[in-house]
Design a protein around this motif. Structure first.
Motif, PDB file in Angstrom:
ATOM      1  N   ALA A   1       0.834  -1.208   0.000  1.00 37.08           N
ATOM      2  CA  ALA A   1       0.000   0.000   0.000  1.00 37.08           C
ATOM      3  C   ALA A   1       0.869   1.259   0.000  1.00 37.08           C
ATOM      4  CB  ALA A   1      -0.921  -0.010   1.218  1.00 37.08           C
ATOM      5  N   LEU A   2       1.982   1.236   0.723  1.00 41.26           N
ATOM      6  CA  LEU A   2       2.869   2.392   0.759  1.00 41.26           C
ATOM      7  C   LEU A   2       3.517   2.641  -0.601  1.00 41.26           C
ATOM      8  CD1 LEU A   2       4.534   1.709   4.224  1.00 41.26           C
ATOM      9  CD2 LEU A   2       3.147   3.705   3.649  1.00 41.26           C
ATOM     10  N   PHE A   3       3.940   1.566  -1.269  1.00 46.27           N
ATOM     11  CA  PHE A   3       4.511   1.729  -2.605  1.00 46.27           C
ATOM     12  C   PHE A   3       3.460   2.226  -3.594  1.00 46.27           C
ATOM     13  CE2 PHE A   3       8.249  -0.504  -1.105  1.00 46.27           C
ATOM     14  CZ  PHE A   3       9.255  -0.016  -1.914  1.00 46.27           C
ATOM     15  N   ALA A   4       2.248   1.712  -3.478  1.00 46.45           N
ATOM     16  CA  ALA A   4       1.187   2.139  -4.396  1.00 46.45           C
ATOM     17  C   ALA A   4       0.896   3.629  -4.245  1.00 46.45           C
ATOM     18  CB  ALA A   4      -0.080   1.325  -4.132  1.00 46.45           C
ATOM     19  N   GLU A   5       0.984   4.124  -3.004  1.00 45.73           N
ATOM     20  CA  GLU A   5       0.681   5.536  -2.756  1.00 45.73           C
ATOM     21  C   GLU A   5       1.839   6.453  -3.110  1.00 45.73           C
ATOM     22  OE1 GLU A   5      -0.610   8.511   0.962  1.00 45.73           O
ATOM     23  OE2 GLU A   5      -0.445   6.327   1.277  1.00 45.73           O
ATOM     24  N   HIS A   6       3.063   6.059  -2.753  1.00 41.69           N
ATOM     25  CA  HIS A   6       4.189   6.971  -2.863  1.00 41.69           C
ATOM     26  C   HIS A   6       5.150   6.666  -4.017  1.00 41.69           C
ATOM     27  CE1 HIS A   6       3.136   8.752   0.993  1.00 41.69           C
ATOM     28  NE2 HIS A   6       3.016   7.527   1.497  1.00 41.69           N
ATOM     29  N   ALA A   7       5.116   5.444  -4.548  1.00 41.42           N
ATOM     30  CA  ALA A   7       6.018   5.080  -5.640  1.00 41.42           C
ATOM     31  C   ALA A   7       5.300   4.140  -6.605  1.00 41.42           C
ATOM     32  CB  ALA A   7       7.283   4.431  -5.089  1.00 41.42           C
ATOM     33  N   PRO A   8       4.222   4.616  -7.240  1.00 39.17           N
ATOM     34  CA  PRO A   8       3.430   3.734  -8.107  1.00 39.17           C
ATOM     35  C   PRO A   8       4.205   3.216  -9.313  1.00 39.17           C
ATOM     36  CG  PRO A   8       2.763   6.026  -8.368  1.00 39.17           C
ATOM     37  CD  PRO A   8       3.690   5.987  -7.195  1.00 39.17           C
TER      38      PRO A   8
ATOM     39  N   ARG B   1      21.417  -2.967   4.732  1.00 35.52           N
ATOM     40  CA  ARG B   1      20.636  -3.106   5.959  1.00 35.52           C
ATOM     41  C   ARG B   1      19.502  -2.083   5.982  1.00 35.52           C
ATOM     42  NH1 ARG B   1      22.919  -1.191  10.053  1.00 35.52           N
ATOM     43  NH2 ARG B   1      24.721  -0.210   9.085  1.00 35.52           N
ATOM     44  N   LEU B   2      18.456  -2.413   6.716  1.00 35.20           N
ATOM     45  CA  LEU B   2      17.317  -1.511   6.842  1.00 35.20           C
ATOM     46  C   LEU B   2      17.573  -0.537   7.987  1.00 35.20           C
ATOM     47  CD1 LEU B   2      14.510  -1.007   5.620  1.00 35.20           C
ATOM     48  CD2 LEU B   2      13.571  -2.411   7.456  1.00 35.20           C
ATOM     49  N   LEU B   3      17.620   0.740   7.678  1.00 40.39           N
ATOM     50  CA  LEU B   3      17.803   1.772   8.701  1.00 40.39           C
ATOM     51  C   LEU B   3      16.425   2.351   9.035  1.00 40.39           C
ATOM     52  CD1 LEU B   3      21.012   3.538   7.346  1.00 40.39           C
ATOM     53  CD2 LEU B   3      20.826   1.622   8.947  1.00 40.39           C
ATOM     54  N   ASP B   4      15.748   1.674   9.947  1.00 42.69           N
ATOM     55  CA  ASP B   4      14.393   2.048  10.323  1.00 42.69           C
ATOM     56  C   ASP B   4      14.444   2.789  11.648  1.00 42.69           C
ATOM     57  OD1 ASP B   4      11.750   2.221  11.046  1.00 42.69           O
ATOM     58  OD2 ASP B   4      11.409   0.060  11.173  1.00 42.69           O
TER      59      ASP B   4
ATOM     60  N   ALA C   1      12.565  -4.901  19.232  1.00 45.78           N
ATOM     61  CA  ALA C   1      12.184  -3.967  18.170  1.00 45.78           C
ATOM     62  C   ALA C   1      11.621  -4.761  17.000  1.00 45.78           C
ATOM     63  CB  ALA C   1      13.369  -3.139  17.720  1.00 45.78           C
ATOM     64  N   MET C   2      10.682  -4.157  16.313  1.00 47.36           N
ATOM     65  CA  MET C   2      10.083  -4.786  15.145  1.00 47.36           C
ATOM     66  C   MET C   2      10.031  -3.770  14.010  1.00 47.36           C
ATOM     67  SD  MET C   2       6.868  -6.812  16.866  1.00 47.36           S
ATOM     68  CE  MET C   2       7.102  -7.892  18.283  1.00 47.36           C
ATOM     69  N   THR C   3      10.382  -4.226  12.820  1.00 46.14           N
ATOM     70  CA  THR C   3      10.340  -3.345  11.655  1.00 46.14           C
ATOM     71  C   THR C   3       8.914  -2.890  11.400  1.00 46.14           C
ATOM     72  OG1 THR C   3      12.212  -4.488  10.656  1.00 46.14           O
ATOM     73  CG2 THR C   3      10.841  -3.154   9.203  1.00 46.14           C
ATOM     74  N   GLN C   4       8.728  -1.583  11.276  1.00 46.15           N
ATOM     75  CA  GLN C   4       7.420  -1.009  10.978  1.00 46.15           C
ATOM     76  C   GLN C   4       7.446  -0.436   9.568  1.00 46.15           C
ATOM     77  OE1 GLN C   4       4.922  -1.423  13.056  1.00 46.15           O
ATOM     78  NE2 GLN C   4       6.230  -2.292  14.642  1.00 46.15           N
ATOM     79  N   PRO C   5       6.602  -0.937   8.668  1.00 41.51           N
ATOM     80  CA  PRO C   5       6.638  -0.440   7.293  1.00 41.51           C
ATOM     81  C   PRO C   5       6.538   1.080   7.187  1.00 41.51           C
ATOM     82  CG  PRO C   5       5.248  -2.389   7.442  1.00 41.51           C
ATOM     83  CD  PRO C   5       5.620  -2.022   8.848  1.00 41.51           C
TER      84      PRO C   5
ATOM     85  N   SER D   1       7.573   3.481   9.165  1.00 39.37           N
ATOM     86  CA  SER D   1       8.794   4.216   9.476  1.00 39.37           C
ATOM     87  C   SER D   1       9.982   3.765   8.624  1.00 39.37           C
ATOM     88  CB  SER D   1       9.137   4.074  10.965  1.00 39.37           C
ATOM     89  OG  SER D   1       9.279   2.715  11.329  1.00 39.37           O
ATOM     90  N   ALA D   2       9.947   2.516   8.137  1.00 38.61           N
ATOM     91  CA  ALA D   2      11.063   1.989   7.347  1.00 38.61           C
ATOM     92  C   ALA D   2      10.963   2.357   5.865  1.00 38.61           C
ATOM     93  CB  ALA D   2      11.121   0.473   7.482  1.00 38.61           C
ATOM     94  N   PHE D   3       9.750   2.585   5.388  1.00 41.56           N
ATOM     95  CA  PHE D   3       9.535   2.806   3.964  1.00 41.56           C
ATOM     96  C   PHE D   3      10.340   3.974   3.393  1.00 41.56           C
ATOM     97  CE2 PHE D   3       7.249   5.189   0.676  1.00 41.56           C
ATOM     98  CZ  PHE D   3       7.244   4.259  -0.355  1.00 41.56           C
ATOM     99  N   PRO D   4      10.351   5.153   4.051  1.00 43.75           N
ATOM    100  CA  PRO D   4      11.088   6.279   3.439  1.00 43.75           C
ATOM    101  C   PRO D   4      12.550   5.963   3.171  1.00 43.75           C
ATOM    102  CG  PRO D   4       9.665   7.066   5.194  1.00 43.75           C
ATOM    103  CD  PRO D   4       9.645   5.563   5.281  1.00 43.75           C
ATOM    104  N   ASN D   5      13.203   5.256   4.093  1.00 43.77           N
ATOM    105  CA  ASN D   5      14.618   4.927   3.895  1.00 43.77           C
ATOM    106  C   ASN D   5      14.811   3.956   2.747  1.00 43.77           C
ATOM    107  OD1 ASN D   5      16.943   2.760   4.752  1.00 43.77           O
ATOM    108  ND2 ASN D   5      17.579   4.880   5.116  1.00 43.77           N
ATOM    109  N   LEU D   6      13.937   2.947   2.660  1.00 44.07           N
ATOM    110  CA  LEU D   6      14.053   1.975   1.572  1.00 44.07           C
ATOM    111  C   LEU D   6      13.858   2.655   0.226  1.00 44.07           C
ATOM    112  CD1 LEU D   6      14.320  -0.891   0.493  1.00 44.07           C
ATOM    113  CD2 LEU D   6      11.884  -1.235   0.952  1.00 44.07           C
ATOM    114  N   LEU D   7      12.843   3.494   0.131  1.00 37.35           N
ATOM    115  CA  LEU D   7      12.588   4.175  -1.140  1.00 37.35           C
ATOM    116  C   LEU D   7      13.737   5.117  -1.487  1.00 37.35           C
ATOM    117  CD1 LEU D   7      10.724   4.732  -3.530  1.00 37.35           C
ATOM    118  CD2 LEU D   7       9.593   6.498  -2.138  1.00 37.35           C
ATOM    119  N   GLU D   8      14.270   5.831  -0.502  1.00 38.14           N
ATOM    120  CA  GLU D   8      15.376   6.745  -0.756  1.00 38.14           C
ATOM    121  C   GLU D   8      16.605   5.980  -1.238  1.00 38.14           C
ATOM    122  OE1 GLU D   8      17.920   9.994  -1.079  1.00 38.14           O
ATOM    123  OE2 GLU D   8      15.726   9.800  -1.148  1.00 38.14           O
ATOM    124  N   ASN D   9      16.840   4.800  -0.690  1.00 41.18           N
ATOM    125  CA  ASN D   9      17.988   4.017  -1.138  1.00 41.18           C
ATOM    126  C   ASN D   9      17.814   3.545  -2.577  1.00 41.18           C
ATOM    127  OD1 ASN D   9      20.072   3.994   0.735  1.00 41.18           O
ATOM    128  ND2 ASN D   9      19.150   2.393   1.983  1.00 41.18           N
ATOM    129  N   ILE D  10      16.598   3.197  -2.942  1.00 44.65           N
ATOM    130  CA  ILE D  10      16.347   2.834  -4.339  1.00 44.65           C
ATOM    131  C   ILE D  10      16.647   4.025  -5.246  1.00 44.65           C
ATOM    132  CG2 ILE D  10      14.555   2.232  -6.017  1.00 44.65           C
ATOM    133  CD1 ILE D  10      13.242   0.542  -3.826  1.00 44.65           C
TER     134      ILE D  10
END
Length: 308
Positions: free
Chosen positions: A17-24, A85-88, A274-278, A280-289
């Motif tokens: 859902a986050l990718f569909a909204e912010h990076a279709p 690595r995921l920087l969340d 700690a648990m990965t939360q989509p 909070s983690a999404f912006p970093n993943l998208l920025e790395n892409i």
């Protein structure tokens, strides 16, 4: 361009859902419905599929959905494939919350009070001022530094140890094998936040415990592989250690017969620091892409020689 997600499918729907909204423009797919494998340029996974090169022939980057990568067999991942690595920030917050809870539980003797409650015993014990309690953190990376920052307001004497030298305001830092005994000797509560590597596997063992002050306590929120579990039981039985808070084990979940379950001086939690939360983690993943596409350095790139 397609990204394949290979982890918990429930969280996968949140990621989708986050990718569909912010990076279709990025085709988000959830394992095992990978579609045409030749379309997939990015993989976000907890564990990589077997035969990675054959399964995803055009893969450009592997994003580990975790703060560490010890769950990945890096020897089976092509050396030319970047692993990130995921920087969340949500992970850092969760780790800090858990560390504060664990330190305060040990500092305020909550395991003893819990046992007294079960026995119907009402008895107070001497309170040690925070300024007189020495907290040592093993590992001085990003997560550990967040933990130390969170502990500062309580007024504890803080120290840290890592393989390489660090300078952190308000923290007495030690480095390398030569300085490890001196660090341990002034830890009333020792917290392990190390990455799991060939150098740190089994580091929480009998020899290390003997360098701690008698009656010290242990917190392990790194990986189960850091701890020699029988050595911990022996140290608790002898009184060299007084208590332990453990969020990770060698084998997870623990077997019903595992001695940690009912040990009065062990507080055991099921790998929930700690648990990965989509979200909070999404912006970093998208920025790395985006960084990769622009030919820029990605944040959290794993150094294969270090293992993290």
């Amino acid at each position: 361009m397609a990204l394949l997600y290979k982890a918990d499918p429930v969280r996968g729907e949140h990621w989708k859902a986050l990718f569909a909204e912010h990076a279709p423009g990025i085709d988000f797919r959830i394992w095992p419905d990978i579609g045409n494998p030749e379309d997939i340029e990015y993989l976000a996974a907890w564990l990589a599929p077997d035969d990675l090169e054959q399964t995803l022939p055009n893969l450009k980057v592997l994003f580990a959905l975790s703060a560490g990568v010890d769950q990945l067999d890096l020897s089976r991942i092509p050396a030319s494939l970047p692993v990130v690595r995921l920087l969340d920030p949500g992970i850092s917050q969760g780790m800090s919350e858990y560390a504060c809870f664990a330190v305060m539980a040990l500092h305020r003797d909550m395991l003893r009070y819990r046992q007294q409650q079960l026995q119907g015993q009402w008895q107070a014990h001497r309170l040690v001022p925070a300024a007189n309690r020495r907290i040592g953190v093993m590992g001085l990376g990003r997560q550990a530094q967040h933990i130390l920052s969170s502990l500062k307001p309580f007024g504890f004497a803080l120290s840290g140890w890592a393989r390489s030298q660090h300078q952190i305001e308000g923290v007495t830092c030690h480095a390398g094998t030569a300085q490890l005994p001196a660090f341990l000797a002034q830890c009333d509560i020792l917290l392990c936040a190390l990455p799991l590597t060939e150098h740190t596997t089994g580091i929480l063992n009998h020899e290390l415990f003997e360098h701690l002050p008698p009656g010290a306590a242990l917190i392990n929120m790194g990986r189960g592989g850091h701890l020699v579990e029988q050595d911990l039981l022996s140290a608790l039985d002898s009184g060299q250690l007084s208590a332990a808070v453990l969020d990770v084990l060698q084998q997870e979940p623990a077997s019903p017969q595992h001695p940690f379950w009912k040990h009065p001086n062990i507080l055991l939690t099921p790998h929930i620091a700690a648990m990965t939360q989509p979200e909070s983690a999404f912006p970093n993943l998208l920025e790395n892409i985006r960084r990769f596409e622009r030919g820029e350095a990605m944040q959290g790139l794993v150094d294969r020689s270090q293992g993290y």
